[in-house]
Design a protein around this motif. Structure first.
Motif, PDB file in Angstrom:
ATOM      1  N   UNK A 136       0.861  -1.176   0.000  1.00 13.29           N
ATOM      2  CA  UNK A 136       0.000   0.000   0.000  1.00 13.29           C
ATOM      3  C   UNK A 136       0.903   1.233   0.000  1.00 13.29           C
ATOM      4  N   UNK A 137       0.786   2.046  -1.041  1.00 12.04           N
ATOM      5  CA  UNK A 137       1.661   3.205  -1.204  1.00 12.04           C
ATOM      6  C   UNK A 137       0.945   4.483  -0.762  1.00 12.04           C
ATOM      7  N   UNK A 138       1.649   5.298  -0.001  1.00 14.14           N
ATOM      8  CA  UNK A 138       1.099   6.550   0.511  1.00 14.14           C
ATOM      9  C   UNK A 138       1.188   7.647  -0.546  1.00 14.14           C
ATOM     10  N   UNK A 139       0.064   8.386  -0.730  1.00 17.45           N
ATOM     11  CA  UNK A 139       0.034   9.510  -1.671  1.00 17.45           C
ATOM     12  C   UNK A 139      -0.483  10.740  -0.923  1.00 17.45           C
ATOM     13  N   UNK A 152     -10.871  -0.270 -16.576  1.00 15.61           N
ATOM     14  CA  UNK A 152     -11.257  -0.654 -15.220  1.00 15.61           C
ATOM     15  C   UNK A 152     -10.281  -0.123 -14.177  1.00 15.61           C
ATOM     16  N   UNK A 153      -9.406   0.765 -14.609  1.00 18.15           N
ATOM     17  CA  UNK A 153      -8.368   1.299 -13.725  1.00 18.15           C
ATOM     18  C   UNK A 153      -8.448   2.824 -13.662  1.00 18.15           C
ATOM     19  N   UNK A 154      -7.622   3.381 -12.775  1.00 16.74           N
ATOM     20  CA  UNK A 154      -7.413   4.820 -12.712  1.00 16.74           C
ATOM     21  C   UNK A 154      -5.943   5.111 -12.887  1.00 16.74           C
ATOM     22  N   UNK A 155      -5.657   6.155 -13.649  1.00 14.22           N
ATOM     23  CA  UNK A 155      -4.300   6.676 -13.705  1.00 14.22           C
ATOM     24  C   UNK A 155      -4.238   7.871 -12.765  1.00 14.22           C
ATOM     25  N   UNK A 156      -3.409   7.765 -11.735  1.00 16.62           N
ATOM     26  CA  UNK A 156      -3.237   8.874 -10.803  1.00 16.62           C
ATOM     27  C   UNK A 156      -1.960   9.599 -11.197  1.00 16.62           C
ATOM     28  N   UNK A 157      -2.135  10.765 -11.806  1.00 17.47           N
ATOM     29  CA  UNK A 157      -0.993  11.526 -12.305  1.00 17.47           C
ATOM     30  C   UNK A 157      -0.451  12.386 -11.171  1.00 17.47           C
ATOM     31  N   UNK A 158       0.696  11.995 -10.647  1.00 18.74           N
ATOM     32  CA  UNK A 158       1.342  12.715  -9.554  1.00 18.74           C
ATOM     33  C   UNK A 158       2.349  13.717 -10.117  1.00 18.74           C
ATOM     34  N   UNK A 163       0.624   6.564 -11.286  1.00 23.19           N
ATOM     35  CA  UNK A 163       0.304   5.256 -10.732  1.00 23.19           C
ATOM     36  C   UNK A 163      -0.939   4.705 -11.411  1.00 23.19           C
ATOM     37  N   UNK A 164      -0.982   3.391 -11.590  1.00 27.32           N
ATOM     38  CA  UNK A 164      -2.151   2.716 -12.151  1.00 27.32           C
ATOM     39  C   UNK A 164      -2.809   1.930 -11.034  1.00 27.32           C
ATOM     40  N   UNK A 165      -4.082   2.241 -10.747  1.00 27.53           N
ATOM     41  CA  UNK A 165      -4.790   1.657  -9.609  1.00 27.53           C
ATOM     42  C   UNK A 165      -6.101   1.057 -10.084  1.00 27.53           C
TER      43      UNK A 165
END
Length: 228
Positions: A136-139, A152-158, A163-165
């Motif tokens: 589990x990665x902290x954001x 079926x995923x989300x791309x979280x652009x940091x 990250x692909x979740x």
């Protein structure tokens, strides 16, 4: 609601004092001509809201906003539009451009009354954990530029990576603080402070022009225009 006016221009002070006097739930606790006076007053008085000019001699309004207690709400009052993005970053309640109309002033203070600052002990953490492989990665919320639906995923652009979740957009949206993020398309959620500019058709974040969908347009534009 105890409030404070901070402005080095006597005319601007008088205008704001007149506005405050017309709102029965605002109680003026002081008028300061510089940030030093205002900071001392915030240490000795119970202040809920500051009407804060930006361009002042000595310490400017932006610097003051960074050092006052976080529970004090700030409404910037300035003649300079170019400070708006920094106002976003400081999570100001509103950003009023001079000359300020009374109707616009009322709209700004109504937002403070509608969304009071929660007590410190009930403040939520400014991060979440997402699953990455077997960990589990902290954001931190302030690391997120935008979130994009991807099958079926989300791309979280940091700020530094993507990250692909595996999670639904609607479920992930519930985990984000509503005062820091805005959904403007079925496939996009953006962090307000990461917005570089916007039009009626798209929002630009981190160099990417992201479409505002028709179903979200009115709500999105109304919210963004509160910072003009």
């Amino acid at each position: 609601m105890n409030c404070l006016i901070v402005d080095d221009e006597p005319i601007a002070q008088d205008i704001l004092k007149g506005f405050v006097a017309q709102v029965d739930y605002l109680h003026l606790r002081g008028v300061c001509s510089n940030a030093n006076e205002a900071f001392v007053l915030t240490q000795n008085e119970s202040i809920d809201l500051i009407f804060l000019d930006i361009n002042m001699p000595g310490i400017d309004g932006m610097a003051l906003a960074k050092i006052i207690p976080s529970e004090i709400k700030v409404i910037f009052t300035t003649a300079y539009r170019e400070y708006a993005k920094e106002g976003f970053d400081l999570e100001a309640t509103d950003y009023l451009l001079k000359p300020i109309a009374f109707e616009r002033f009322l709209k700004a203070v109504a937002k403070v009354r509608k969304h009071p600052t929660p007590a410190k002990e009930t403040e939520r953490p400014q991060f979440i954990f997402v699953r990455q492989d077997r960990k589990m990665e902290k954001i931190a919320f302030d690391e997120i530029n935008y979130v994009e639906s991807y099958a079926d995923y989300l791309k979280i652009h940091l700020v530094e990576k993507t990250l692909l979740v595996r999670e639904s957009m609607s479920n992930f949206e519930k985990k984000l603080p509503a005062d820091q993020f805005i959904r403007f398309h079925r496939s996009f959620i953006g962090r307000l402070a990461a917005i570089e500019y916007y039009t009626h058709e798209y929002i630009q974040i981190h160099g990417q022009a992201l479409t505002i969908s028709r179903s979200y347009k009115n709500e999105v534009l109304e919210r963004l225009q509160q910072f003009e």
